[in-house]
Enzyme design. Structure first.
Site, PDB file in Angstrom:
ATOM      1  NE  ARG A  91      -2.584   1.095   3.425  1.00 12.24           N
ATOM      2  CZ  ARG A  91      -3.147   0.785   4.734  1.00 12.24           C
ATOM      3  NH1 ARG A  91      -4.591   0.637   4.884  1.00 12.24           N
ATOM      4  NH2 ARG A  91      -2.763   1.068   5.857  1.00 12.24           N
ATOM      5  CE  LYS A 134      -2.430   4.466   6.928  1.00 14.63           C
ATOM      6  NZ  LYS A 134      -3.568   5.293   7.670  1.00 14.63           N
ATOM      7  CD  GLU A 150     -11.980   5.723   4.884  1.00 17.02           C
ATOM      8  OE1 GLU A 150     -11.281   4.887   5.434  1.00 17.02           O
ATOM      9  OE2 GLU A 150     -11.054   6.649   4.490  1.00 17.02           O
TER      10      GLU A 150
HETATM   11  N1  PMP Z   1      -9.092   4.819   7.222  1.00 17.39           N
HETATM   12  C1  PMP Z   1      -8.452   5.333   7.080  1.00 17.39           C
HETATM   13  C2  PMP Z   1      -8.675   6.979   7.032  1.00 17.39           C
HETATM   14  C3  PMP Z   1      -7.346   5.464   8.208  1.00 17.39           C
HETATM   15  O1  PMP Z   1      -6.251   6.249   8.198  1.00 17.39           O
HETATM   16  C4  PMP Z   1      -7.014   3.895   8.325  1.00 17.39           C
HETATM   17  C5  PMP Z   1      -5.716   3.585   9.031  1.00 17.39           C
HETATM   18  N2  PMP Z   1      -5.607   4.326  10.197  1.00 17.39           N
HETATM   19  C6  PMP Z   1      -7.888   3.143   8.004  1.00 17.39           C
HETATM   20  C7  PMP Z   1      -8.948   3.312   7.405  1.00 17.39           C
HETATM   21  C8  PMP Z   1      -7.820   1.498   8.532  1.00 17.39           C
HETATM   22  O2  PMP Z   1      -6.767   0.826   7.667  1.00 17.39           O
HETATM   23  P1  PMP Z   1      -5.746  -0.388   8.101  1.00 17.39           P
HETATM   24  O3  PMP Z   1      -6.939  -1.288   8.550  1.00 17.39           O
HETATM   25  O4  PMP Z   1      -4.995  -0.733   7.365  1.00 17.39           O
HETATM   26  O5  PMP Z   1      -5.205   0.412   9.284  1.00 17.39           O
END
Ligand code: PMP
Length: 290
Positions: free
Chosen positions: A50, A149, A182
C-alpha cells in the site's frame, strides 16, 4: 526509543527532520501504521504494498526496495526490543526550497518509529462505542484520492474534531454523494440480514488492511460479504456495526447519531470476528527475533 531516519538510528530527543522538508511544509509524503504482535510484524508485506501504491500515485520515489524497507522495519523493532506495539513508517518528499514544486526535493526521507500503542480504553470494547456522522465529507477521488495514505490528514482531522466536539471518539464520514465512506482512521462494517457489508473503495474508503483481513476471516467462516453503497439509513437499521483499523483493531459500535444499533450491545457476529482476528494477529507475521 531509537528512531530510524534514512539508514541511521537516533535517540528520541535527537531524531529530527528539517523544517524545509516538504512533508512539514506541505504534508507532502505518505505513511503506514503497522502493528507488531507476539514478536511478529503483522501484515508487513500488505502495508508495504500500500505504501508503494501511495508513493506511485504521488510520483514519489521511495529510495529503498520493499525488501530493504521490510528489513529496516524489523530491525527497528529489534533495536527497540519491541515484540508488541505500533510502528509508524513514513516517507517524506524531502528537503527543498519553499514553493510547491517537488522537483527540487532530491532526497526523500524514510522515518521508522516503533513504540507502544495508545489504545482505546478496554471498557469501550466491552460496552461498544457511540459515534456520529459529521459535516466534513471525505475527500473527492478527483481532489485527493482517499486511497492515498498521505501525510496530509487534515480532511480526517477536521472530521475528528467535529466528533470530539459532539462528545464522540470517532466520526462517520460520508462522500460528496451522501454515501458512507469510512471513519477518520477506521473502516466501517455493518451486519445486515446476517451478512457482512462494508462501503466499496469507490465510496471513499481506504483499502484498509484490517478491513481486508476481516473480510477474509468472514468469508472463510461462511459469512456472506459484500461491498454495497451504504446510507445512514442502512447504518441505523443494521443488526450490528463495527469499525476496523490497525490501531483500533475491531471496535463494536452501539449507537450512531443517537440511534441504538441492534440491541445496543456488541453483537455476536462482531464478537466472533474479534476472537478470530486476535487468533490470527498472534499467530502470523514477519518474525522480529530469529
Ligand atoms: N481509514 C483511514 C482513513 C485510515 O487512516 C486507516 C488507518 N488508520 C484505516 C481506514 C484503517 O486501515 P488499516 O486497517 O490498514 O489500518
Amino acid at each position: 526509543m531509537k528512531i530510524y531516519i534514512d539508514g541511521k538510528y537516533y535517540d528520541e530527543r535527537s531524531a529530527r527532520i528539517s523544517v524545509f522538508d516538504h512533508g512539514v511544509l506541505y504534508g507532502d509524503g505518505i505513511f503506514e501504521g503497522i502493528r507488531a504482535y507476539n514478536g511478529r510484524v503483522f501484515k508487513l508485506q500488505e502495508h508495504l504494498e500500500r505504501l508503494f501504491c501511495s508513493a506511485k500515485s504521488i510520483l514519489l520515489e521511495i529510495p529503498m526496495s520493499k525488501a530493504e524497507l521490510a528489513a529496516a522495519v524489523v530491525q527497528t523493532c529489534r533495536r527497540n526490543r519491541l515484540g508488541e506495539g505500533y510502528i509508524r513508517l513514513l516517507v517524506t518528499r524531502g528537503v527543498g526550497p519553499m514553493g510547491l514544486s517537488p522537483n527540487r526535493c532530491k532526497n526523500p526521507s524514510v522515518v521508522i518509529i516503533a513504540g507502544k500503542i495508545q489504545l482505546y480504553p478496554p471498557e469501550l470494547y466491552k460496552r461498544g462505542m457511540e459515534i456520529v456522522t459529521v459535516a466534513t465529507t471525505r475527500n473527492l477521488h478527483s481532489a485527493l484520492n482517499p486511497a492515498i495514505k498521505s501525510l496530509n490528514y487534515l480532511n480526517n482531522i477536521m472530521a475528528k474534531i467535529e466528533a470530539n466536539l459532539a462528545g464522540c471518539e470517532e466520526a462517520i464520514m460520508l462522500n460528496a454523494e451522501g454515501f458512507v465512506a469510512e471513519c477518520t482512521g477506521d473502516n466501517l462494517f455493518i451486519i445486515r440480514n446476517g451478512q457482512l457489508c462494508t462501503p466499496p473503495l469507490s465510496a471513499g474508503a481506504l483499502h484498509g488492511i484490517t478491513r481486508q483481513v476481516v473480510m477474509e476471516i468472514a468469508a472463510e467462516s461462511g459469512l456472506a460479504v459484500s461491498e454495497p453503497n451504504l446510507t445512514r439509513y442502512d447504518l441505523f437499521n443494521a443488526e450490528e456495526c463495527f469499525l476496523t483499523g490497525t490501531g483500533a483493531e475491531i471496535v463494536p459500535i452501539v449507537k450512531i447519531d443517537g440511534r441504538v444499533i441492534g440491541v445496543g450491545r456488541p453483537g455476536a457476529v462482531t464478537q466472533k470476528l474479534v476472537t478470530q482476528y486476535h487468533t490470527l494477529t498472534n499467530a502470523c507475521g514477519e518474525p522480529i527475533y530469529e
